[in-house]
Design an enzyme around this catalytic site. Structure first.
Site: not given
Length: 227
Positions: A45-47, A123-124, A140, A142
């Protein structure tokens, strides 16, 4: 012919460490309202926390009003509790299909009346159902310079390929994994002796910087924020 002075924006690039493009620009909220953000996370959860801090500091005219996680024991859930942000668990193992999970996400975010949804380490693989529910409103992050090294283990892919530059990308979500219009990228050099862990640490640092900017740009495209 000139049309007035060129605006000066802070260059947040770091010599020998990272180059970001485009540079951040100042945006203002429309009227008295702020963006209402929903966030999806699966890991530490850092982002998510970087985005929340950008909102709290006034860097981004928004509020993170709902976090959804699919792992009940992930670090993102702990961060949400510390930050006082509502968190819902939708464990993917309890759903019969990806579409069923995405419908639960849609229902949660609609109840929270969010304007944009940010996949901050989700991650889905998402389905057309979620994308259609938030057209051009699904962002998103990446850990590669897309279109290179799509999919899982992008950092390991970059190291295996022997590239000298990689980085991170914030983009709008399309049905094909890790595609869609690119909003912001930061290029990060690959150093001699880098491991997945050392390279990941430098990439994640840049992710924390570009994600709030990407949310600004996505909102600006939809006239949710005004320049």
């Amino acid at each position: 012919m000139g049309h007035g002075p060129t605006p000066v924006h802070q260059n947040v690039s770091e010599h020998n460490q990272a180059i970001q493009w485009p540079l951040p620009q100042e945006f203002q909220g429309s009227g008295e309202t702020c963006l209402r953000l929903g966030v999806l996370a699966s890991g530490s959860g850092s982002n998510f926390e970087a985005l929340a801090q950008a909102c709290q500091s006034g860097q981004l005219a928004a509020n993170v009003c709902q976090l959804v996680v699919n792992n009940p024991f992930c670090g993102a859930r702990e961060r949400a509790e510390r930050l006082g942000i509502p968190c819902i668990v939708h464990d993917h193992r309890g759903f019969s299909s990806r579409e069923a999970l995405d419908q639960a996400l849609i229902d949660s975010f609609r109840r929270a009346q969010v304007d944009l949804v940010v996949m901050a380490g989700w991650m889905r693989i998402v389905t057309e159902r979620l994308i259609d529910a938030f057209p051009e409103r699904l962002v998103n992050i990446h850990p590669s310079l897309l279109p290179s090294f799509r999919g899982a283990r992008a950092i390991e892919q970059a190291l295996s390929a022997g590239v000298r530059i990689t980085g991170c990308t914030a983009h709008l979500v399309s049905l094909e994994v890790d595609t869609g219009p690119i909003l912001v990228q930061a290029a990060v050099p690959v150093l001699d002796g880098d491991t997945p862990q050392t390279l990941a640490a430098r990439i994640h640092r840049q992710e924390h910087k570009i994600l709030p900017h990407a949310v600004q740009l996505a909102a600006h495209r939809l006239a949710l924020l005004s320049p």
